[in-house]
Write an enzyme that holds these catalytic residues in place. Structure first.
Site, PDB file in Angstrom:
ATOM      1  N   MET A 114       0.804  -1.225   0.000  1.00 49.69           N
ATOM      2  CA  MET A 114       0.000   0.000   0.000  1.00 49.69           C
ATOM      3  C   MET A 114       0.839   1.279   0.000  1.00 49.69           C
ATOM      4  O   MET A 114       0.294   2.375   0.101  1.00 49.69           O
ATOM      5  CB  MET A 114      -0.910   0.020   1.238  1.00 49.69           C
ATOM      6  CG  MET A 114      -1.926  -1.094   1.295  1.00 49.69           C
ATOM      7  SD  MET A 114      -3.297  -0.806   0.157  1.00 49.69           S
ATOM      8  CE  MET A 114      -4.256  -2.324   0.428  1.00 49.69           C
ATOM      9  N   HIS A 143      12.415  -9.761   4.188  1.00 52.01           N
ATOM     10  CA  HIS A 143      11.358  -9.519   5.174  1.00 52.01           C
ATOM     11  C   HIS A 143      11.704 -10.196   6.503  1.00 52.01           C
ATOM     12  O   HIS A 143      12.615 -11.029   6.573  1.00 52.01           O
ATOM     13  CB  HIS A 143      10.007 -10.034   4.673  1.00 52.01           C
ATOM     14  CG  HIS A 143       9.356  -9.139   3.660  1.00 52.01           C
ATOM     15  ND1 HIS A 143       9.622  -9.225   2.320  1.00 52.01           N
ATOM     16  CD2 HIS A 143       8.445  -8.124   3.801  1.00 52.01           C
ATOM     17  CE1 HIS A 143       8.916  -8.316   1.665  1.00 52.01           C
ATOM     18  NE2 HIS A 143       8.188  -7.640   2.543  1.00 52.01           N
ATOM     19  N   LYS A 147       7.257 -13.762   8.220  1.00 50.82           N
ATOM     20  CA  LYS A 147       6.473 -13.724   6.982  1.00 50.82           C
ATOM     21  C   LYS A 147       6.329 -15.130   6.415  1.00 50.82           C
ATOM     22  O   LYS A 147       7.310 -15.853   6.251  1.00 50.82           O
ATOM     23  CB  LYS A 147       7.123 -12.797   5.952  1.00 50.82           C
ATOM     24  CG  LYS A 147       6.260 -12.590   4.707  1.00 50.82           C
ATOM     25  CD  LYS A 147       6.796 -11.466   3.838  1.00 50.82           C
ATOM     26  CE  LYS A 147       5.979 -11.300   2.564  1.00 50.82           C
ATOM     27  NZ  LYS A 147       4.557 -10.999   2.825  1.00 50.82           N
TER      28      LYS A 147
END
EC number: 1.17.1.8
Length: 254
Positions: A114, A143, A147
């Protein structure tokens, strides 16, 4: 006030959505969905483990969960449509199809990332891929250790933009592992690799490599706040849209 429902309120991004909406002048958290057995107190909001209650008390729903959780939400939304912003990664074909079907009834915005930076990076990757066709493309994402999906949805999205810019089918040219005597690298392949460790929020590097020179485009997220703020911005924008499938690029006017 815009009533926002949070699906996955006890998660990393879910908790930041709640925090960022506490002092928002346009939107508020009206309802938060959590799994059974999880206790969560959100002032002024209903906390529930019932998806139908989430839908009833929301003007728009923001979803940051796991693929199976998103699937359950989509199945109920198909019966009772509400605008949906989803940032869940690792969706399979069936779950993607459910989302596309829902988009025929209500506005749906889906993005594997986003952030504004990633939205712009996708464009830069596409332009660079098209202009530097002789350059090899390798993508590395990093990451945190928790994750679950790999490669990240963002890395795959970046790879898709790179492939399309060259008229390639990503599924046919993507390589996500090299080991042993595998021979020379083909000119068309796009490497996509995942690293996991520590508390890294997210780092993506798209490299274009040629003899004598290379270019690397990098994006580093230092806080998950960027994902939460982007999702809230998307939710505010989405509620005024017609039914359809949207991306963060649409919201940002890119």
């Amino acid at each position: 006030m815009l009533n926002v429902g949070i699906y996955g309120g006890s998660g990393r991004v879910g908790s930041l959505l709640i925090k960022n909406l506490q002092h928002d002048e346009v939107a508020r958290v009206s309802v938060v969905h959590v799994l059974k057995g999880i206790e969560l107190a959100v002032p002024g909001a209903t906390v529930t483990n019932d998806i139908d209650t989430l839908i009833q008390k929301s003007d728009v729903i923001i979803d940051f969960t796991l693929p199976e959780g998103t699937e359950s939400l989509l199945e109920r939304l198909l019966e009772h449509p509400k605008p949906l912003v989803s940032g869940t990664t690792g969706l399979n074909k069936h779950q993607q199809n459910l989302m596309q079907t829902l988009a025929q009834k209500t506005p749906v915005l889906y993005a594997t990332n986003m952030s504004l930076g990633i939205a712009l990076l996708k464009r830069l990757v596409a332009v660079t891929s098209e202009k530097l066709r002789d350059f090899d493309i390798e993508i590395v994402e990093m990451h945190h250790r928790y994750k679950k999906d790999a490669p990240s949805g963002t890395a795959l999205t970046l790879a898709e933009f790179a492939a399309k810019a060259r008229g390639l089918d990503l599924e046919k040219v993507r390589v996500s592992g090299r080991d042993g005597n595998i021979g020379e690298r083909s000119k068309e392949e796009i490497g996509v690799f995942a690293l996991r460790g520590g508390d890294i929020v997210g780092r993506h590097t798209v490299g274009f490599y040629n003899d004598g020179e290379y270019i690397e485009l990098n994006h580093t997220a230092t806080s998950r706040d960027t994902f939460a703020k982007g999702a809230i911005k998307a939710a505010k924008w989405l509620v005024s849209q017609e039914p359809g499938f949207y991306t963060i690029d649409d919201c940002l006017g890119l």
